[in-house]
Scaffold this motif. Structure first.
Motif, PDB file in Angstrom:
ATOM      1  N   VAL A 136     -43.151  16.137 -25.879  1.00  0.00           N
ATOM      2  CA  VAL A 136     -44.043  16.897 -26.759  1.00  0.00           C
ATOM      3  C   VAL A 136     -43.926  18.395 -26.471  1.00  0.00           C
ATOM      4  O   VAL A 136     -43.846  19.224 -27.393  1.00  0.00           O
ATOM      5  CB  VAL A 136     -45.508  16.423 -26.590  1.00  0.00           C
ATOM      6  CG1 VAL A 136     -46.472  17.413 -27.237  1.00  0.00           C
ATOM      7  CG2 VAL A 136     -45.691  15.050 -27.210  1.00  0.00           C
ATOM      8  N   ARG A 139     -40.629  19.723 -27.713  1.00  0.00           N
ATOM      9  CA  ARG A 139     -40.606  19.816 -29.165  1.00  0.00           C
ATOM     10  C   ARG A 139     -41.546  20.916 -29.679  1.00  0.00           C
ATOM     11  O   ARG A 139     -41.138  21.786 -30.445  1.00  0.00           O
ATOM     12  CB  ARG A 139     -41.006  18.461 -29.772  1.00  0.00           C
ATOM     13  CG  ARG A 139     -41.187  18.457 -31.280  1.00  0.00           C
ATOM     14  CD  ARG A 139     -39.901  18.742 -32.016  1.00  0.00           C
ATOM     15  NE  ARG A 139     -40.158  19.080 -33.411  1.00  0.00           N
ATOM     16  CZ  ARG A 139     -39.364  19.838 -34.146  1.00  0.00           C
ATOM     17  NH1 ARG A 139     -38.255  20.340 -33.628  1.00  0.00           N
ATOM     18  NH2 ARG A 139     -39.652  20.110 -35.392  1.00  0.00           N
ATOM     19  N   ASP A 140     -42.798  20.859 -29.283  1.00  0.00           N
ATOM     20  CA  ASP A 140     -43.797  21.725 -29.918  1.00  0.00           C
ATOM     21  C   ASP A 140     -43.879  23.112 -29.292  1.00  0.00           C
ATOM     22  O   ASP A 140     -44.195  24.076 -29.987  1.00  0.00           O
ATOM     23  CB  ASP A 140     -45.163  21.046 -29.883  1.00  0.00           C
ATOM     24  CG  ASP A 140     -45.213  19.841 -30.809  1.00  0.00           C
ATOM     25  OD1 ASP A 140     -44.489  19.853 -31.827  1.00  0.00           O
ATOM     26  OD2 ASP A 140     -45.945  18.874 -30.515  1.00  0.00           O
ATOM     27  N   TYR A 146     -34.770  16.909 -32.081  1.00  0.00           N
ATOM     28  CA  TYR A 146     -34.765  15.603 -31.413  1.00  0.00           C
ATOM     29  C   TYR A 146     -33.466  15.360 -30.643  1.00  0.00           C
ATOM     30  O   TYR A 146     -33.477  14.801 -29.542  1.00  0.00           O
ATOM     31  CB  TYR A 146     -34.966  14.485 -32.442  1.00  0.00           C
ATOM     32  CG  TYR A 146     -36.374  14.338 -32.975  1.00  0.00           C
ATOM     33  CD1 TYR A 146     -37.341  15.316 -32.763  1.00  0.00           C
ATOM     34  CD2 TYR A 146     -36.742  13.215 -33.706  1.00  0.00           C
ATOM     35  CE1 TYR A 146     -38.622  15.179 -33.264  1.00  0.00           C
ATOM     36  CE2 TYR A 146     -38.033  13.071 -34.210  1.00  0.00           C
ATOM     37  CZ  TYR A 146     -38.965  14.055 -33.990  1.00  0.00           C
ATOM     38  OH  TYR A 146     -40.234  13.914 -34.483  1.00  0.00           O
ATOM     39  N   ARG A 161     -38.314  10.266 -30.562  1.00  0.00           N
ATOM     40  CA  ARG A 161     -39.214  10.252 -31.719  1.00  0.00           C
ATOM     41  C   ARG A 161     -40.505   9.490 -31.389  1.00  0.00           C
ATOM     42  O   ARG A 161     -41.612   9.972 -31.637  1.00  0.00           O
ATOM     43  CB  ARG A 161     -38.503   9.602 -32.895  1.00  0.00           C
ATOM     44  CG  ARG A 161     -39.369   9.296 -34.083  1.00  0.00           C
ATOM     45  CD  ARG A 161     -38.568   8.608 -35.186  1.00  0.00           C
ATOM     46  NE  ARG A 161     -39.402   8.206 -36.297  1.00  0.00           N
ATOM     47  CZ  ARG A 161     -39.931   6.982 -36.437  1.00  0.00           C
ATOM     48  NH1 ARG A 161     -39.704   6.060 -35.502  1.00  0.00           N
ATOM     49  NH2 ARG A 161     -40.685   6.697 -37.481  1.00  0.00           N
ATOM     50  N   ILE A 164     -42.657  11.332 -28.741  1.00  0.00           N
ATOM     51  CA  ILE A 164     -43.351  12.505 -29.280  1.00  0.00           C
ATOM     52  C   ILE A 164     -44.567  12.063 -30.090  1.00  0.00           C
ATOM     53  O   ILE A 164     -45.660  12.626 -29.969  1.00  0.00           O
ATOM     54  CB  ILE A 164     -42.390  13.359 -30.138  1.00  0.00           C
ATOM     55  CG1 ILE A 164     -41.396  14.082 -29.235  1.00  0.00           C
ATOM     56  CG2 ILE A 164     -43.155  14.360 -30.986  1.00  0.00           C
ATOM     57  CD1 ILE A 164     -40.310  14.839 -29.986  1.00  0.00           C
ATOM     58  N   ALA A 165     -44.367  11.043 -30.895  1.00  0.00           N
ATOM     59  CA  ALA A 165     -45.483  10.548 -31.709  1.00  0.00           C
ATOM     60  C   ALA A 165     -46.611  10.046 -30.819  1.00  0.00           C
ATOM     61  O   ALA A 165     -47.796  10.343 -31.052  1.00  0.00           O
ATOM     62  CB  ALA A 165     -44.994   9.439 -32.637  1.00  0.00           C
ATOM     63  N   ARG A 168     -48.261  13.097 -29.041  1.00  0.00           N
ATOM     64  CA  ARG A 168     -49.134  13.855 -29.943  1.00  0.00           C
ATOM     65  C   ARG A 168     -50.414  13.079 -30.252  1.00  0.00           C
ATOM     66  O   ARG A 168     -51.506  13.658 -30.351  1.00  0.00           O
ATOM     67  CB  ARG A 168     -48.387  14.156 -31.244  1.00  0.00           C
ATOM     68  CG  ARG A 168     -47.376  15.287 -31.157  1.00  0.00           C
ATOM     69  CD  ARG A 168     -46.578  15.374 -32.440  1.00  0.00           C
ATOM     70  NE  ARG A 168     -45.694  16.529 -32.493  1.00  0.00           N
ATOM     71  CZ  ARG A 168     -44.686  16.650 -33.350  1.00  0.00           C
ATOM     72  NH1 ARG A 168     -44.431  15.675 -34.230  1.00  0.00           N
ATOM     73  NH2 ARG A 168     -43.932  17.737 -33.359  1.00  0.00           N
ATOM     74  N   GLY A 169     -50.254  11.771 -30.408  1.00  0.00           N
ATOM     75  CA  GLY A 169     -51.431  10.958 -30.703  1.00  0.00           C
ATOM     76  C   GLY A 169     -52.436  10.989 -29.563  1.00  0.00           C
ATOM     77  O   GLY A 169     -53.641  11.172 -29.777  1.00  0.00           O
ATOM     78  N   SER A 186     -50.619   2.116 -35.331  1.00  0.00           N
ATOM     79  CA  SER A 186     -50.242   2.542 -33.991  1.00  0.00           C
ATOM     80  C   SER A 186     -51.129   1.883 -32.940  1.00  0.00           C
ATOM     81  O   SER A 186     -50.743   1.764 -31.790  1.00  0.00           O
ATOM     82  CB  SER A 186     -50.338   4.057 -33.858  1.00  0.00           C
ATOM     83  OG  SER A 186     -51.679   4.467 -34.091  1.00  0.00           O
TER      84      SER A 186
END
Lengths: 189, 230
Positions: A136, A139-140, A146, A161, A164-165, A168-169, A186
């Protein structure tokens, strides 16, 4: 008269690896702010981040002879810096906390408590497991794509992927944003 | 039951990758809220942390350069003794602190009964360059190989006053002290030419004792070279 173009990272790295301190100085200064920001976000506090940044810089210097130019310098440097930073943070985490018994292990903030107190980004990130936190941040904060993150971490892009999801969650939950409805897909993962 | 979009799909939307999520997002308030939550989380991470103070940055880079001087990254990967494999930058960065600690000895030595005798012997060895000190010093063209000898013949003997700094050196001494407070007493500050560039050479420490020398660019005081002299 136009100014001479800035030398590429790879050119500076090659010169630095042969002992050119001017090139090394330029290379480190070019990337310093982002390396420091990376370590700051991974560490969660400025004190640990300072040592982690120093370790990351020295790891890059140590590793330069092994940089063969087969990858972009940036990708190589992020891998070296990330690993050095995490190694330093793990070493610091193993040290006993002053004033506490040697076997005391600081409890990680519980999710419910963290949500209740609406942690700031540093505290929230520190409660996200490293395996999700690192991609994360790459990426951010750094804006790496990716494929680059996959090369930095040595995992497939699909794994990047999903991590990261997930990161972030978790972060969204910790920062006080409500989790979605119970049937959110999720939640079944 | 409505099948909402999972975090992976929503995260893909944030990054503009993957297959489009279809019409669901346009009609589902829950998923739009979740997408906003993920966007806010990403934005929180993206916010640049407070900048590192210039002095800390300069100290970090100086330590990395010093570590390079201690173990130049040329040829094969550096081989170090196990004890030095880790924390070597602290060892390297500690050279300046060691010079500072050595500096504490100097005032005590000056009180010693044989200090004058030692100073006289050092002055004899130092030769005419030191004897003629009194004007700002210029070392001429130096490189990593010639620097130790260039300095050794010009460093002031124990008990003697430091060589007067060249005016151009004062700014770089101040810059170096700001980033590396533990460098200790200044022994010598001179102008020089380093790899064709105007440079300032600063030597810190105490005599006798280790001397730490920095070559900095005259233009911006960036550290070009670091050396520890016996």
């Amino acid at each position: 008269v136009g100014e001479a173009p800035e030398p590429s990272d790879e050119a500076l790295a090659a010169r630095a690896a042969s002992g050119d301190r001017i090139a090394l100085d330029a290379l480190l200064r070019r990337h310093y702010d982002r390396i420091a920001a990376l370590c700051r976000r991974l560490a969660g506090n400025p004190v640990d981040a300072e040592d982690a940044t120093q370790e990351a810089l020295c790891a890059i210097v140590r590793g330069l002879p092994g940089f063969d130019g087969s990858a972009r310098f940036g990708t190589w440097a992020w891998r070296v810096a990330t690993n050095a930073c995490l190694d330093e943070l793990r070493r610091r985490a193993r040290r006993p906390t002053p004033g506490l018994p040697a076997d005391h292990v600081a409890a990680e903030p519980a999710l419910a408590e963290a949500v209740a107190t609406r942690l700031d980004v540093d505290a929230a990130l520190s409660a996200v497991p490293e395996v999700f936190r690192v991609p994360v941040v790459l990426r951010d904060l750094l804006g790496l794509d990716y494929a680059t993150i996959a090369a930095v971490l040595g995992v497939p892009p699909g794994t990047v992927r999903s991590r990261i999801a997930r990161g972030r969650g978790l972060l969204a939950d910790l920062l006080g944003n409500p989790v979605g409805p119970p049937q959110r897909r999720s939640d079944r993962a | 039951m409505t099948e909402h979009l999972d975090d992976a799909t929503l995260s893909d939307v944030l990054d503009g990758v993957g297959a489009p999520p279809g019409d669901h997002l346009a009609t589902c308030a829950d998923c739009r809220r979740r997408l906003d939550a993920l966007r806010q989380a990403a934005a929180a991470v993206a916010a640049t942390p407070p900048p590192v103070p210039d002095a800390v940055r300069d100290r970090h880079i100086a330590a990395a350069l010093a570590a390079m001087a201690a173990a130049p990254p040329t040829g094969a990967p550096a081989r170090r003794a196990p004890a030095l494999r880790r924390r070597w930058w602290k060892v390297a960065a500690g050279l300046a602190a060691a010079a500072a600690a050595a500096g504490l000895v100097l005032p005590l030595t000056r009180r010693g009964g044989d200090t004058g005798q030692l100073a006289g012997k050092e002055a004899e060895r130092a030769g005419p360059a030191v004897a003629a000190a009194g004007a700002p010093l210029d070392l001429g063209a130096v490189d990593a190989a010639s620097l130790p000898a260039a300095l050794a013949s010009r460093l002031p003997p124990p008990g003697a006053a430091p060589v007067p700094p060249a005016p151009a050196a004062l700014r770089c001494e101040a810059a170096l002290r700001a980033s590396t407070p533990g460098v200790g007493p200044l022994l010598l500050a001179a102008t020089a030419t380093w790899e064709g560039r105007p440079a300032v050479v600063l030597a810190f420490g105490a005599r006798p004792g280790p001397v730490v020398a920095y070559v900095t660019a005259a233009e911006d005081c960036a550290i070009l070279h670091f050396a520890r002299l016996p």
